[in-house]
Scaffold this motif. Structure first.
Motif, PDB file in Angstrom:
ATOM      1  N   PRO A 182       0.837  -1.210   0.000  1.00  0.00           N
ATOM      2  CA  PRO A 182       0.000   0.000   0.000  1.00  0.00           C
ATOM      3  C   PRO A 182       0.869   1.256   0.000  1.00  0.00           C
ATOM      4  N   LYS A 183       0.660   2.142  -0.962  1.00  0.00           N
ATOM      5  CA  LYS A 183       1.553   3.283  -1.166  1.00  0.00           C
ATOM      6  C   LYS A 183       1.626   4.206   0.045  1.00  0.00           C
ATOM      7  N   ASN A 184       0.526   4.399   0.720  1.00  0.00           N
ATOM      8  CA  ASN A 184       0.505   5.336   1.839  1.00  0.00           C
ATOM      9  C   ASN A 184       1.042   4.739   3.138  1.00  0.00           C
ATOM     10  N   ASP A 185       1.309   3.437   3.128  1.00  0.00           N
ATOM     11  CA  ASP A 185       1.719   2.763   4.359  1.00  0.00           C
ATOM     12  C   ASP A 185       3.213   2.499   4.437  1.00  0.00           C
ATOM     13  N   PHE A 186       3.946   2.755   3.338  1.00  0.00           N
ATOM     14  CA  PHE A 186       5.380   2.501   3.324  1.00  0.00           C
ATOM     15  C   PHE A 186       6.112   3.641   2.616  1.00  0.00           C
ATOM     16  N   VAL A 187       7.282   3.988   3.151  1.00  0.00           N
ATOM     17  CA  VAL A 187       8.074   5.085   2.605  1.00  0.00           C
ATOM     18  C   VAL A 187       9.497   4.593   2.366  1.00  0.00           C
ATOM     19  N   GLN A 188      10.016   4.848   1.164  1.00  0.00           N
ATOM     20  CA  GLN A 188      11.400   4.483   0.887  1.00  0.00           C
ATOM     21  C   GLN A 188      12.318   5.530   1.513  1.00  0.00           C
ATOM     22  N   VAL A 189      13.282   5.083   2.320  1.00  0.00           N
ATOM     23  CA  VAL A 189      14.171   5.996   3.037  1.00  0.00           C
ATOM     24  C   VAL A 189      15.636   5.818   2.625  1.00  0.00           C
ATOM     25  N   LYS A 191      18.122   3.642  -0.757  1.00  0.00           N
ATOM     26  CA  LYS A 191      18.000   2.853  -1.986  1.00  0.00           C
ATOM     27  C   LYS A 191      17.720   1.385  -1.701  1.00  0.00           C
ATOM     28  N   SER A 192      18.026   0.957  -0.474  1.00  0.00           N
ATOM     29  CA  SER A 192      17.837  -0.456  -0.125  1.00  0.00           C
ATOM     30  C   SER A 192      16.839  -0.682   1.001  1.00  0.00           C
ATOM     31  N   PHE A 193      16.175   0.379   1.467  1.00  0.00           N
ATOM     32  CA  PHE A 193      15.262   0.234   2.589  1.00  0.00           C
ATOM     33  C   PHE A 193      13.971   1.031   2.384  1.00  0.00           C
ATOM     34  N   ALA A 194      12.874   0.437   2.827  1.00  0.00           N
ATOM     35  CA  ALA A 194      11.587   1.141   2.921  1.00  0.00           C
ATOM     36  C   ALA A 194      10.978   0.757   4.264  1.00  0.00           C
ATOM     37  N   VAL A 195      10.351   1.721   4.928  1.00  0.00           N
ATOM     38  CA  VAL A 195       9.831   1.474   6.274  1.00  0.00           C
ATOM     39  C   VAL A 195       8.342   1.785   6.350  1.00  0.00           C
ATOM     40  N   ALA A 196       7.709   1.214   7.365  1.00  0.00           N
ATOM     41  CA  ALA A 196       6.322   1.553   7.684  1.00  0.00           C
ATOM     42  C   ALA A 196       6.365   2.698   8.698  1.00  0.00           C
ATOM     43  N   PRO A 197       5.956   3.913   8.331  1.00  0.00           N
ATOM     44  CA  PRO A 197       6.061   5.062   9.230  1.00  0.00           C
ATOM     45  C   PRO A 197       5.424   4.839  10.602  1.00  0.00           C
ATOM     46  N   LYS A 198       4.315   4.109  10.639  1.00  0.00           N
ATOM     47  CA  LYS A 198       3.635   3.915  11.923  1.00  0.00           C
ATOM     48  C   LYS A 198       4.440   3.033  12.879  1.00  0.00           C
ATOM     49  N   GLN A 199       5.469   2.340  12.346  1.00  0.00           N
ATOM     50  CA  GLN A 199       6.304   1.478  13.177  1.00  0.00           C
ATOM     51  C   GLN A 199       7.536   2.198  13.722  1.00  0.00           C
ATOM     52  N   ILE A 200       7.765   3.446  13.290  1.00  0.00           N
ATOM     53  CA  ILE A 200       8.962   4.180  13.703  1.00  0.00           C
ATOM     54  C   ILE A 200       8.871   4.568  15.181  1.00  0.00           C
ATOM     55  N   ASN A 206      20.718  10.467  10.882  1.00  0.00           N
ATOM     56  CA  ASN A 206      20.422   9.708   9.661  1.00  0.00           C
ATOM     57  C   ASN A 206      20.036   8.266   9.959  1.00  0.00           C
ATOM     58  N   ILE A 207      19.506   8.038  11.162  1.00  0.00           N
ATOM     59  CA  ILE A 207      19.126   6.691  11.558  1.00  0.00           C
ATOM     60  C   ILE A 207      17.667   6.667  12.012  1.00  0.00           C
ATOM     61  N   ILE A 208      16.937   5.664  11.534  1.00  0.00           N
ATOM     62  CA  ILE A 208      15.562   5.425  11.970  1.00  0.00           C
ATOM     63  C   ILE A 208      15.573   4.224  12.910  1.00  0.00           C
ATOM     64  N   PHE A 221      16.879  10.449  -0.088  1.00  0.00           N
ATOM     65  CA  PHE A 221      15.529  10.156   0.405  1.00  0.00           C
ATOM     66  C   PHE A 221      15.175  10.961   1.653  1.00  0.00           C
ATOM     67  N   LYS A 222      16.017  11.943   2.009  1.00  0.00           N
ATOM     68  CA  LYS A 222      15.742  12.749   3.198  1.00  0.00           C
ATOM     69  C   LYS A 222      14.445  13.534   3.062  1.00  0.00           C
ATOM     70  N   ILE A 223      14.105  13.887   1.830  1.00  0.00           N
ATOM     71  CA  ILE A 223      12.864  14.636   1.606  1.00  0.00           C
ATOM     72  C   ILE A 223      11.658  13.835   2.067  1.00  0.00           C
ATOM     73  N   ASN A 224      11.719  12.510   1.916  1.00  0.00           N
ATOM     74  CA  ASN A 224      10.610  11.657   2.367  1.00  0.00           C
ATOM     75  C   ASN A 224      10.464  11.698   3.886  1.00  0.00           C
ATOM     76  N   ILE A 225      11.586  11.781   4.575  1.00  0.00           N
ATOM     77  CA  ILE A 225      11.550  11.866   6.034  1.00  0.00           C
ATOM     78  C   ILE A 225      11.002  13.219   6.479  1.00  0.00           C
ATOM     79  N   LEU A 226      11.402  14.273   5.778  1.00  0.00           N
ATOM     80  CA  LEU A 226      10.904  15.613   6.131  1.00  0.00           C
ATOM     81  C   LEU A 226       9.390  15.691   5.984  1.00  0.00           C
TER      82      LEU A 226
END
Length: 230
Positions: A182-189, A191-200, A206-208, A221-226
């Motif tokens: 689901p596009k709204n449930d995962f964010v690429q942070v 080139k080799s990782f994508a996370v579920a924001p609700k799990q953060i 520079n570490i999640i 991919f910092k823009i995605n975190i911002l």
């Protein structure tokens, strides 16, 4: 349970599709239809979640059938004719399978369709729920609830799926698998990782931090975190 209908004038096509569906949990065949008129009559009195639809059938072709069908369920087209692919997407089909197709390609199509069906059920009933997808690992097909995924990691041509209870490695490219989520449930942070924001749990530099894991944030991919922090 995902209810489905097979519409195809070839008996072998029914056997192949049903055989593939039997390998997956929660798939229930409602009827084998060997022409579109038979399917139209069935659907006028019954509802299903998913249709496997052939295009080149006698009397009424596949796309002609879709034109007259009111409120059609999700549709996966199965055909030997590649030239009709673009026309098919005008009918908002879930996927287009070109015969002969293998189980892996079939599985991707079902994943897309089931994700849409589950989301529709959640929306209509206004209740909590989650998308479910099937993944293949070590010749076993596993059904995952995407809400249990913490993050995913690329490892060459493989992808590691880290969930709340286990780590699963699948033979599928990171980018391909990410598209299924689901596009709204995962964010690429990275080139080799994508996370579920609700799990953060937290973000430091520079570490999640998710559970006991640390996931790096890539410069690109910092823009995605911002966006998450706004």
């Amino acid at each position: 349970m995902i209810s489905y209908l097979i519409i195809d004038d070839e008996h072998i096509a029914h056997d192949i599709i049903k055989g593939y569906c039997d390998l997956l949990p929660n798939m229930q065949l409602m009827k084998n239809c060997y022409d579109a008129l038979e399917a139209f009559d069935y659907l006028s009195k019954n509802k299903v979640d998913l249709i496997f639809l052939d295009l080149n059938m006698p009397v009424l072709k596949g796309f002609e059938f879709l034109k007259i069908l009111q409120n059609p369920p999700k549709v996966i087209v199965t055909t030997a004719y590649q030239e009709f692919a673009l026309e098919g997407y005008e009918y908002n089909i879930s996927d287009y399978l070109l015969k002969p197709f293998g189980f892996e390609r079939f599985l991707k199509a079902v994943n897309k369709a089931i994700g849409s069906v589950n989301q529709k059920v959640v929306t209509n009933e206004k209740s909590e729920g989650s998308n479910r997808i099937f993944v293949q690992s070590n010749k076993k097909h596993i059904q995952l609830e995407t809400e249990n995924i913490l993050y995913i990691e690329a490892t060459g041509n493989y992808t590691k799926i880290i969930t709340t209870t286990e780590t699963i490695t699948i033979r599928e490219k990171f980018s391909t698998f990410l598209e299924q989520l689901p596009k709204n449930d995962f964010v690429q942070v990275h080139k080799s990782f994508a996370v579920a924001p609700k799990q953060i749990n937290s973000i430091e530099g520079n570490i999640i931090f998710i559970s006991n894991y640390q996931i790096p944030i890539g410069k690109m991919f910092k823009i995605n975190i911002l966006k998450l922090l706004r």
